[in-house]
Scaffold this motif. Structure first.
Motif, mmCIF file in Angstrom:
data_model
loop_
_atom_site.group_PDB
_atom_site.id
_atom_site.type_symbol
_atom_site.label_atom_id
_atom_site.label_comp_id
_atom_site.label_asym_id
_atom_site.label_seq_id
_atom_site.Cartn_x
_atom_site.Cartn_y
_atom_site.Cartn_z
ATOM 1 N N PRO A 279 -42.071 61.833 28.300
ATOM 2 C CA PRO A 279 -42.427 60.458 28.689
ATOM 3 C C PRO A 279 -41.287 59.788 29.444
ATOM 4 C CG PRO A 279 -42.000 60.591 26.333
ATOM 5 C CD PRO A 279 -41.950 61.988 26.863
ATOM 6 N N GLY A 280 -41.645 58.907 30.341
ATOM 7 C CA GLY A 280 -40.637 58.196 31.120
ATOM 8 C C GLY A 280 -40.377 58.882 32.445
ATOM 9 N N ASP A 281 -39.487 58.298 33.221
ATOM 10 C CA ASP A 281 -39.142 58.845 34.532
ATOM 11 C C ASP A 281 -37.750 59.459 34.463
ATOM 12 O OD1 ASP A 281 -38.957 59.481 37.171
ATOM 13 O OD2 ASP A 281 -38.522 57.462 37.840
ATOM 14 N N TYR A 282 -37.691 60.786 34.341
ATOM 15 C CA TYR A 282 -36.402 61.470 34.288
ATOM 16 C C TYR A 282 -35.919 61.851 35.679
ATOM 17 C CZ TYR A 282 -36.042 61.548 29.313
ATOM 18 O OH TYR A 282 -35.893 61.164 28.016
ATOM 19 N N GLY A 283 -36.781 61.786 36.652
ATOM 20 C CA GLY A 283 -36.387 62.092 38.017
ATOM 21 C C GLY A 283 -36.038 63.559 38.194
#
Length: 136
Positions: free
Chosen positions: A86-90
């Motif tokens: 989840p989230g934006d780890y890029g």
């Protein structure tokens, strides 16, 4: 020395993901069958042309070991084995500090004509310098 007690080998450079993206875009928009991105890529391609079996044995022995690190993962490290994290780890990770943003091989491949002209010019200047020096 590394964790196994052996001398550490030089590590090939790590490139930022943008270098690969530029190479992919260049290959997609130009009429090239191959684009060599890094020096390690050039070495692998040339070695495969001259001694493919030897290169296969070397990579089977050293390729896996080169991807292993003795650095333990933090206990709260996210895992994307079964589901996306989840989230934006890029696209950047723990090698961001040592990763290179440019590749000389990619630059010379994109500007092949200029690189060949510069090499011929440098060779000609060297020949002229040696000729003048021996003439004295």
């Amino acid at each position: 020395m590394n964790l196994t007690g052996r001398r550490a080998r030089p590590v090939p450079p790590v490139f930022q993901p943008e270098v690969a993206a530029r190479a992919i875009y260049f290959a997609a928009t130009h009429r090239r069958r191959q684009v060599w991105v890094g020096w390690s890529t050039a070495k692998a391609i040339l070695a495969n042309r001259f001694a493919p079996g030897l290169l296969d044995r070397y990579l089977a022995r050293a390729g896996y070991r080169g991807q292993i690190t003795g650095e333990p993962l933090p206990p709260d490290a996210p895992s994307n084995l079964y589901t996306p994290v989840p989230g934006d780890y890029g696209a950047h990770g723990r090698f961001d500090d040592e990763a290179r943003a440019r590749s000389l091989e990619m630059f010379t491949d994109r500007h092949r004509s200029a690189a060949i002209a510069a090499t011929i010019c440098a060779f000609g200047c060297g020949v002229l310098w040696v000729w003048r020096r021996n003439r004295r």
